[in-house]
Design a protein around this motif. Structure first.
Motif, PDB file in Angstrom:
ATOM      1  N   TYR A  73       5.631   8.951 -10.698  1.00 52.20           N
ATOM      2  CA  TYR A  73       4.529   8.987  -9.745  1.00 52.20           C
ATOM      3  C   TYR A  73       4.947   9.689  -8.467  1.00 52.20           C
ATOM      4  N   ASP A  74       4.128  10.678  -8.068  1.00 52.16           N
ATOM      5  CA  ASP A  74       4.373  11.461  -6.862  1.00 52.16           C
ATOM      6  C   ASP A  74       3.114  11.399  -6.002  1.00 52.16           C
ATOM      7  N   PRO A  75       3.117  10.658  -4.893  1.00 51.34           N
ATOM      8  CA  PRO A  75       1.904  10.516  -4.088  1.00 51.34           C
ATOM      9  C   PRO A  75       1.386  11.827  -3.514  1.00 51.34           C
ATOM     10  N   LYS A  76       2.240  12.852  -3.444  1.00 52.12           N
ATOM     11  CA  LYS A  76       1.781  14.149  -2.951  1.00 52.12           C
ATOM     12  C   LYS A  76       0.963  14.899  -4.011  1.00 52.12           C
ATOM     13  N   ARG A  77       1.197  14.542  -5.260  1.00 52.36           N
ATOM     14  CA  ARG A  77       0.514  15.227  -6.355  1.00 52.36           C
ATOM     15  C   ARG A  77      -0.502  14.338  -7.056  1.00 52.36           C
ATOM     16  N   ASP A  78      -0.204  13.062  -7.138  1.00 55.72           N
ATOM     17  CA  ASP A  78      -0.991  12.150  -7.962  1.00 55.72           C
ATOM     18  C   ASP A  78      -1.914  11.276  -7.129  1.00 55.72           C
ATOM     19  N   SER A  79      -3.017  10.874  -7.748  1.00 54.24           N
ATOM     20  CA  SER A  79      -3.934   9.892  -7.159  1.00 54.24           C
ATOM     21  C   SER A  79      -3.853   8.620  -7.991  1.00 54.24           C
ATOM     22  N   LEU A  80      -3.517   7.520  -7.332  1.00 52.61           N
ATOM     23  CA  LEU A  80      -3.382   6.241  -8.015  1.00 52.61           C
ATOM     24  C   LEU A  80      -4.651   5.426  -7.816  1.00 52.61           C
ATOM     25  N   ILE A  81      -5.126   4.801  -8.901  1.00 51.78           N
ATOM     26  CA  ILE A  81      -6.310   3.947  -8.862  1.00 51.78           C
ATOM     27  C   ILE A  81      -5.985   2.653  -9.602  1.00 51.78           C
ATOM     28  N   HIS A  82      -6.309   1.519  -9.004  1.00 52.92           N
ATOM     29  CA  HIS A  82      -6.102   0.243  -9.694  1.00 52.92           C
ATOM     30  C   HIS A  82      -7.448  -0.372 -10.063  1.00 52.92           C
ATOM     31  N   VAL A  83      -7.439  -1.256 -11.065  1.00 53.93           N
ATOM     32  CA  VAL A  83      -8.685  -1.876 -11.522  1.00 53.93           C
ATOM     33  C   VAL A  83      -8.778  -3.343 -11.095  1.00 53.93           C
ATOM     34  N   GLY A  84      -8.051  -3.709 -10.039  1.00 50.00           N
ATOM     35  CA  GLY A  84      -8.218  -5.031  -9.453  1.00 50.00           C
ATOM     36  C   GLY A  84      -7.254  -6.077  -9.963  1.00 50.00           C
ATOM     37  N   ASP A  85      -7.351  -7.270  -9.372  1.00 47.71           N
ATOM     38  CA  ASP A  85      -6.433  -8.385  -9.592  1.00 47.71           C
ATOM     39  C   ASP A  85      -5.003  -7.968  -9.240  1.00 47.71           C
ATOM     40  N   LEU A  86      -4.817  -7.695  -7.960  1.00 45.37           N
ATOM     41  CA  LEU A  86      -3.528  -7.224  -7.469  1.00 45.37           C
ATOM     42  C   LEU A  86      -2.528  -8.361  -7.294  1.00 45.37           C
ATOM     43  N   GLU A  87      -3.011  -9.575  -7.061  1.00 47.27           N
ATOM     44  CA  GLU A  87      -2.133 -10.666  -6.661  1.00 47.27           C
ATOM     45  C   GLU A  87      -2.350 -11.899  -7.534  1.00 47.27           C
ATOM     46  N   THR A  88      -1.631 -12.987  -7.177  1.00 50.75           N
ATOM     47  CA  THR A  88      -1.599 -14.281  -7.881  1.00 50.75           C
ATOM     48  C   THR A  88      -0.855 -14.159  -9.209  1.00 50.75           C
ATOM     49  N   ARG A  89      -0.493 -15.316  -9.745  1.00 48.82           N
ATOM     50  CA  ARG A  89       0.272 -15.444 -10.997  1.00 48.82           C
ATOM     51  C   ARG A  89       1.719 -14.964 -10.867  1.00 48.82           C
ATOM     52  N   ALA A  90       2.134 -14.600  -9.682  1.00 50.28           N
ATOM     53  CA  ALA A  90       3.531 -14.252  -9.405  1.00 50.28           C
ATOM     54  C   ALA A  90       3.937 -15.031  -8.157  1.00 50.28           C
ATOM     55  N   THR A  91       5.122 -14.773  -7.641  1.00 51.72           N
ATOM     56  CA  THR A  91       5.495 -15.418  -6.382  1.00 51.72           C
ATOM     57  C   THR A  91       4.647 -14.843  -5.255  1.00 51.72           C
ATOM     58  N   ILE A  92       4.485 -15.623  -4.196  1.00 50.00           N
ATOM     59  CA  ILE A  92       3.716 -15.142  -3.051  1.00 50.00           C
ATOM     60  C   ILE A  92       4.362 -13.883  -2.488  1.00 50.00           C
ATOM     61  N   HIS A  93       5.687 -13.863  -2.432  1.00 51.06           N
ATOM     62  CA  HIS A  93       6.411 -12.705  -1.909  1.00 51.06           C
ATOM     63  C   HIS A  93       6.056 -11.442  -2.686  1.00 51.06           C
ATOM     64  N   ASP A  94       6.050 -11.540  -4.015  1.00 51.75           N
ATOM     65  CA  ASP A  94       5.730 -10.364  -4.832  1.00 51.75           C
ATOM     66  C   ASP A  94       4.271  -9.955  -4.683  1.00 51.75           C
TER      67      ASP A  94
END
Length: 409
Positions: A96-117
């Protein structure tokens, strides 16, 4: 001889008048209380805890999908659920290269891991202003934080929250919770309590649906319906049962854009926040359901409808795509949410939730110029071709895309 004497009548009428008076006073008092309560209720200004405020559908700028540019990639990634190390591994795997690529997520970024993560994932997404949509867990975090902010805005609010914290000590800590230990609301409240104002602002800015009219693709967390579930496909109230009215009926791009917008805005379920963040199937009664075991998967219904569109002759896994009778052009949905179904690739839909938080995989679909071509091309990214857990798929009208997955630990 009458039993009513003059004194008796006077006494009776006196009690009667008194009874009427007391009844009147009682009723008037009740009505006044009701009126006061209504006035009190009207003075309470409850905020929009959901923070939808116009962030339902957002168009992706055409510069993100540079049609024909083989070097620029769009990387759509499935449900992360705070698995920050796995996210890093996947992005490293596909270079992944942020200068070249566009990143898109489909949601649910958090929970089910440690709070720190979870916070690390939110920090990465918010600091880089990554495109994405809200998931059902993101929405719970937003609502928790909005409620906390509202409580804190009132006199004594901070003290009241402190008392609640002492009663619920499990709200603190960074231990990764097992699903059997505490309810999901505790997980979301933990993230809501510790995330920064910038994280909250980022989550609240996420739309529920991302639409690219240029690429004829829609991103959503859980799913969409291609038609009214209680109407026949040919019913004139169905958005895809007729060509839209445009000035130039030969302007295919405008026709497609209008029909795609009609599906997103005219089907009631697609305008319902709960549906687009939770749907997994449609019951026989036509009701959207979050159950994976009842009814028909919405993606199956979506592909059944898109396969009937007569405006495109595309391909279907190397076989001729047979059009039928609906006057429409098909378009693709990329989504997450359904971890139980794993990597769910159909002709006009791609399900990317492969259960990373359950120790399975984290997956992404990689698109480039060849993904949006009207002619048949091989996927042109040699870097991706070297990834062991990857596969090419047919995408869009007649393009190619690549699915990349890494194992989660």
């Amino acid at each position: 001889m009458s039993i009513w004497s003059g004194d008796s009548l006077r006494t009776f009428f006196s009690f009667l008048v008194l009874a009427f008076f007391l009844t009147f006073v009682f009723i008037a008092g009740v009505l006044q209380e009701v009126k006061k309560n209504r006035a009190f209720d009207q003075k309470i200004d409850f905020p929009d805890f959901g923070h939808y405020n116009g962030n339902f559908i957002k168009n992706i700028h055409h510069s993100v999908f540079s049609i024909g540019d083989q070097r620029k990639r769009i990387i759509a990634i499935g449900d992360i659920h705070g698995m920050n190390s796995s996210l890093t591994d996947l992005l490293d795997e596909i270079h992944y290269d942020p200068k070249r690529d566009s990143l898109i997520h489909v949601g649910d970024l958090e929970t089910r891991a440690t709070i720190h993560d979870s916070i690390d994932v939110l920090s990465f997404m918010s600091s880089n202003n990554i495109l994405g949509v809200r998931g059902n867990n993101d929405q719970k975090v937003i609502e928790w934080r909005a409620w906390m902010n509202w409580i804190l805005s009132h006199p004594g609010g901070r003290e009241w929250l402190s008392v609640m914290d002492k009663r619920w000590p499990n709200l603190d800590g960074d231990k990764r919770l097992q699903r059997t230990e505490l309810e999901n609301w505790v997980e979301t409240s933990r993230v809501a309590r510790v995330m920064s104002p910038g994280h909250f602002e980022y989550l609240s800015s996420l739309p529920l649906v991302l639409h690219s009219p240029t690429a004829h693709v829609v991103f959503v967390h859980a799913g969409l319906l291609s038609s009214h579930p209680k109407l026949q496909a040919s019913d004139p109230r169905q958005p895809l049962s007729h060509w839209p009215t445009v000035h130039d009926q030969h302007d295919i791009a405008k026709l497609r854009k209008q029909q795609e917008l009609a599906v997103l805005t005219e089907i009631p379920e697609n305008k319902d926040p709960w549906t687009v963040t939770n749907i997994k199937s449609v019951l026989d009664t036509g009701i959207a359901s979050s159950s994976p075991k009842k009814g028909t998967p919405w993606s199956q219904l979506w592909n059944d409808t898109m396969s009937k569109c007569s405006g495109n002759s595309g391909t279907n896994a190397g076989k001729s795509y047979q059009p039928t009778s609906l006057p429409c052009y098909p378009f693709t949905v990329i989504y997450g949410h359904a971890a139980g179904r794993g990597l769910d690739i159909k002709r006009w839909s791609i399900g990317l939730d492969t259960g990373c938080s359950y120790g399975r995989q984290l997956s992404a679909v990689v698109l480039n110029g060849s993904s949006f071509s009207s002619a048949t091309h091989q996927f042109g990214d040699n870097i991706d071709a070297q990834v062991p857990q990857s596969q090419e798929i047919v995408f869009g009208d007649n393009g190619q895309a690549r699915i990349v997955s890494i194992s989660c630990v």
